[in-house]
Design an enzyme around this catalytic site. Structure first.
Site, PDB file in Angstrom:
ATOM      1  N   GLU A 139       0.883  -1.057   0.070  1.00 47.80           N
ATOM      2  CA  GLU A 139      -0.100  -0.049   0.012  1.00 47.80           C
ATOM      3  C   GLU A 139       0.899   1.268  -0.031  1.00 47.80           C
ATOM      4  OE1 GLU A 139      -3.074   0.650  -0.218  1.00 47.80           O
ATOM      5  OE2 GLU A 139      -4.136  -1.023   0.331  1.00 47.80           O
ATOM      6  N   GLU A 274     -17.716  -0.508  -9.310  1.00 51.54           N
ATOM      7  CA  GLU A 274     -17.307  -1.478  -8.929  1.00 51.54           C
ATOM      8  C   GLU A 274     -18.100  -2.366  -7.758  1.00 51.54           C
ATOM      9  OE1 GLU A 274     -13.976   0.208  -6.799  1.00 51.54           O
ATOM     10  OE2 GLU A 274     -15.200   1.718  -5.510  1.00 51.54           O
ATOM     11  N   ARG A 287     -17.295  -1.283   1.735  1.00 54.98           N
ATOM     12  CA  ARG A 287     -16.256  -2.141   1.007  1.00 54.98           C
ATOM     13  C   ARG A 287     -17.153  -3.084  -0.124  1.00 54.98           C
ATOM     14  NH1 ARG A 287     -11.468  -2.863   3.978  1.00 54.98           N
ATOM     15  NH2 ARG A 287     -10.879  -4.120   1.850  1.00 54.98           N
ATOM     16  N   LEU A 288     -16.317  -3.616  -0.958  1.00 56.38           N
ATOM     17  CA  LEU A 288     -17.086  -4.706  -1.784  1.00 56.38           C
ATOM     18  C   LEU A 288     -17.368  -6.149  -1.255  1.00 56.38           C
ATOM     19  CD1 LEU A 288     -15.379  -3.612  -5.051  1.00 56.38           C
ATOM     20  CD2 LEU A 288     -17.184  -2.487  -4.066  1.00 56.38           C
ATOM     21  N   TRP A 290     -16.398  -9.432  -1.436  1.00 57.15           N
ATOM     22  CA  TRP A 290     -15.248 -10.321  -2.571  1.00 57.15           C
ATOM     23  C   TRP A 290     -15.492 -11.768  -2.912  1.00 57.15           C
ATOM     24  CZ3 TRP A 290      -9.796  -8.532  -0.341  1.00 57.15           C
ATOM     25  CH2 TRP A 290      -9.622  -7.057  -0.403  1.00 57.15           C
ATOM     26  N   ASP A 392      -7.551  -5.259  -8.822  1.00 55.11           N
ATOM     27  CA  ASP A 392      -6.912  -4.540  -7.615  1.00 55.11           C
ATOM     28  C   ASP A 392      -6.059  -5.440  -6.867  1.00 55.11           C
ATOM     29  OD1 ASP A 392      -6.491  -2.349  -5.993  1.00 55.11           O
ATOM     30  OD2 ASP A 392      -8.493  -2.159  -5.271  1.00 55.11           O
ATOM     31  N   GLU A 395      -0.651  -6.492  -4.520  1.00 55.72           N
ATOM     32  CA  GLU A 395       0.464  -6.106  -3.715  1.00 55.72           C
ATOM     33  C   GLU A 395       0.440  -6.798  -2.443  1.00 55.72           C
ATOM     34  OE1 GLU A 395      -1.261  -2.570  -4.871  1.00 55.72           O
ATOM     35  OE2 GLU A 395      -2.483  -4.188  -3.960  1.00 55.72           O
ATOM     36  N   ASP A 459      -4.549   5.094  -4.884  1.00 52.20           N
ATOM     37  CA  ASP A 459      -5.390   5.674  -3.787  1.00 52.20           C
ATOM     38  C   ASP A 459      -4.749   7.049  -3.355  1.00 52.20           C
ATOM     39  OD1 ASP A 459      -6.993   3.484  -4.200  1.00 52.20           O
ATOM     40  OD2 ASP A 459      -6.548   2.532  -2.427  1.00 52.20           O
ATOM     41  N   HIS A 524     -13.991   8.426  -9.902  1.00 52.71           N
ATOM     42  CA  HIS A 524     -14.182   7.505  -8.888  1.00 52.71           C
ATOM     43  C   HIS A 524     -15.087   8.249  -7.707  1.00 52.71           C
ATOM     44  CE1 HIS A 524     -13.602   4.390  -5.927  1.00 52.71           C
ATOM     45  NE2 HIS A 524     -12.470   3.674  -6.512  1.00 52.71           N
TER      46      HIS A 524
END
Length: 667
Positions: A139, A274, A287-288, A290, A392, A395, A459, A524
């Site tokens: 991040e 999204e 939040r999505l 997942w 996304d 990392e 971000d 966004h």
């Protein structure tokens, strides 16, 4: 590449450029051992190394193209280097004769006044000289400046404040103003240290496979070689040129809002939802969910909606990442097949992603990678009708999991974004839609260029701050562009809204002005949509945004020419000023302006409250201010008025696109 021996050492020279200078009293190589402490918390890393040994290899024996290094005459050889290459290209291959070595430092000859760029996607400093840059995908941090309150609060609450060097996309590659490029072939933790006048020090927490070197007479030639080395991207899809991709995550209401945005005169190429997979609510915000398939409750009859939009020339885009929530439908399917990374006991490793747990799909397992590409992306997304998505979280590979290829996760961590990009590209290719489907990533590492068609800048905070705001997007585009990433864009208006930091109308408008002069415009809503101003909530903002989309579409003939250059030469669309003005040394450190192709200079307004903006115009050309038609001589600082809708943009006098650029004044 030549080795020139001396009485007490050697020089390694590539096309007249000194690369290594070794003397017994000033060695270029150090080896040793270290014991690293690494802690990961939701994509943020606390890393510290305890150096047990750092020994200078003062004694070097040159035998043809092989150099054997030891600490002193008569002592055992600890490291052997094999040189190869021709006048313009070279490689230094490493072999550890001492198996205990797990740290290596090599000093590359430097010159006072030299500039260096690259390092992947660097957000704070484009010219890396004078600083040390750890290269570890993570991040990027919130605030990214230890002197600021927002960074302090982010550190205290979630260890997520970050620093100037934190980046989603590191890469151990740099270009020098001495017109050579250096790449370290390793996925281990490494660092570039450019703080000394006489040498650059490269640190690797392993013995790397090799160091690759390339020298060329011009920067353009160097960039072309870099794009050939790391892989050229497919062209942008034709549908992208129709306008902006509008980011909305408001469920079925997204389509009503889209119609209002279009009715305001906005040119639209796509709608990006999204939340097509549904939502879960956390303390960070919405939040999505997942579990990568359409959520019929949030988006009823979505498949039909997608088809109707496509009939109007508007594509639908979604979101995916390489992890599966334990409470989703795909998790048991993947777990039953053994597709997850495991913990020490051999069970599925679960990772806390912020109030929910997920399994890590193990892309070192060919069957798991193929399953994700086909079952998740191919069937649930492409076959469903999606024309693109945000790919996304590349990392986030935990450093303590066990992987199918038996390679330490600390070594695979940097490689993960490239594996993730490959999975996405494989799914697109399986449907014969490379160059038509557009997925975009923030994470990257060596080789991601070959697979990922579009970077996004990650971000940013919803502000104008020096290390985490609008201006950082420019540095990210320029640094990554030198390494073969031709296409870059960002979240218009920023993303991260924490600790009371919210968008202003001014920020959105200034960001949209910059976005019109990038390969892709995309909005966004941010991590907290209800707390932040959106483009359709303020008539002035919406009218301004609509106009900037018309600017983008007006420039499509020029953009297509730049895409062709990216395909044939590997040149990025957004370019540092020095790429076309090598003789002007003032351009070497500029990071708040860029060339959009060879003929447009863009200097986005990146501070609040400005009615005028100053920028430097490179020597070697005359420049025409787009909005006033005033001509300025190159090699000078100029100040121009910057009312909203008229960002500081200049075109090169005499360009074949002069009529097109002049037409911007009529929009």
């Amino acid at each position: 590449m030549k080795i020139q021996t001396t009485s007490n050492g050697f020089d390694l020279v590539l096309d007249g450029r000194l690369i290594l200078r070794h003397r017994s009293d000033a060695p270029c190589l150090f080896v040793g051992q270290g014991d690293a402490r690494m802690h990961m918390y939701r994509g943020n890393f606390d890393i510290e190394d305890y150096v047990i040994e750092r020994t200078p290899l003062a004694h070097a024996v040159v035998s043809g193209s092989v150099i054997a290094f030891s600490a002193a005459p008569g002592q055992p050889v600890r490291l052997t280097l094999q040189m190869s290459g021709d006048e313009h290209n070279g490689a230094i291959a490493f072999r550890a004769d001492d198996a205990a070595i797990n740290r290596l430092w090599v000093r590359i000859a430097a010159e006072q006044g030299e500039h260096v760029w690259g390092g992947g996607e660097q957000m704070s400093y484009f010219d890396m000289r004078g600083r040390r840059f750890p290269l570890w995908t993570s991040e990027p941090g919130v605030g990214r400046d230890k002197t600021t309150e927002i960074t302090f609060k982010a550190d205290v609450t979630g260890k997520s404040g970050g620093d100037y060097w934190n980046t989603n996309y590191p890469q151990p590659t740099y270009l020098s103003s001495r017109r050579y490029a250096l790449h370290v072939e390793t996925t281990s933790y490494s660092a570039f240290d450019f703080r000394r006048d006489d040498f650059h020090e490269i640190e690797v927490w392993a013995v790397p496979d090799r160091i690759e070197l390339t020298a060329r007479p011009t920067f353009i030639a160097l960039v072309e070689v870099m794009s050939e080395r790391f892989g050229r991207q497919p062209t942008l899809p034709e549908w992208v040129y129709g306008g902006a991709i509008i980011g909305l995550k408001d469920g079925a209401n997204s389509f009503e809002r889209l119609e209002r945005i279009i009715a305001a005169g906005t040119k639209v190429s796509g709608v990006w939802c999204e939340d097509w997979v549904g939502l879960r609510h956390t303390s960070f915000g919405a939040r999505l969910f997942w579990d990568w398939k359409a959520n019929d409750d949030r988006y009823p009859a979505l498949r039909q909606r997608i088809a109707e939009l496509e009939d109007r020339g508007i594509r639908f885009l979604g979101y995916v990442n390489p992890y599966l929530a334990v409470d989703g439908s795909l998790f048991p399917e993947a777990e039953a097949a053994g597709y997850f990374a495991t913990d020490e006991s051999g069970k599925t490793a679960l990772v806390d992603f912020g109030e929910f747990d997920c399994g890590v799909v193990d892309f070192t397992n060919p069957e798991a990678a193929a399953w994700f590409a086909e079952r998740v992306i191919g069937q649930n997304m492409i076959d469903y009708g999606l024309s693109g998505w945000m790919a996304d979280f590349g990392e986030y590979l935990p450093i303590d999991v066990k992987l199918a290829n038996d390679v330490d996760a600390k070594v695979m961590h940097n490689a993960w974004p490239t594996l993730w990009a490959e999975v996405n590209a494989r799914a697109v290719e399986s449907r014969g839609r490379t160059g038509e489907i557009l997925f975009f990533m923030r994470a990257g590492f060596t080789g991601v260029q070959k697979h990922c068609p579009l970077l996004w800048a990650g971000d940013q905070s919803v502000d104008f701050t020096r290390h985490d705001g609008l201006v950082t997007v420019i540095s990210g585009a320029l640094s990554s562009g030198l390494l073969g990433n031709a296409y870059h864009h960002s979240d218009i208006g920023g993303y991260t809204s924490l600790f009371g930091n919210v968008r202003t109308a001014e920020l959105i408008m200034r960001w949209a002005e910059m976005g019109a002069f990038t390969p892709v415009m995309r909005t966004h809503e941010g991590n907290r949509p209800r707390d932040n101003l959106q483009i359709d909530q303020d008539p002035q903002v919406l009218a301004h945004f609509a106009r900037m989309t018309r600017v983008y579409v007006h420039l499509v003939p020029y953009l297509k020419a730049l895409v062709e250059e990216a395909s044939t030469q590997g040149l990025p669309v957004q370019r540092p000023l020095f790429l076309h003005f090598e003789g002007d040394a003032r351009t070497y450190a500029i990071q708040d302006a860029y060339l959009y192709g060879a003929d447009l200079l863009v200097a986005p307004v990146s501070q609040a409250g400005r009615t005028e903006w100053s920028t430097y115009l490179p020597a070697g050309a005359d420049w025409v201010h787009v909005w006033t038609n005033e001509t300025f001589a190159g090699g000078s600082d100029v100040t121009v008025p910057v009312p909203f809708g008229q960002p500081p943009v200049f075109y090169r006098a005499g360009t074949r696109f002069a009529a097109l650029f002049a037409g911007l004044r009529t929009l």
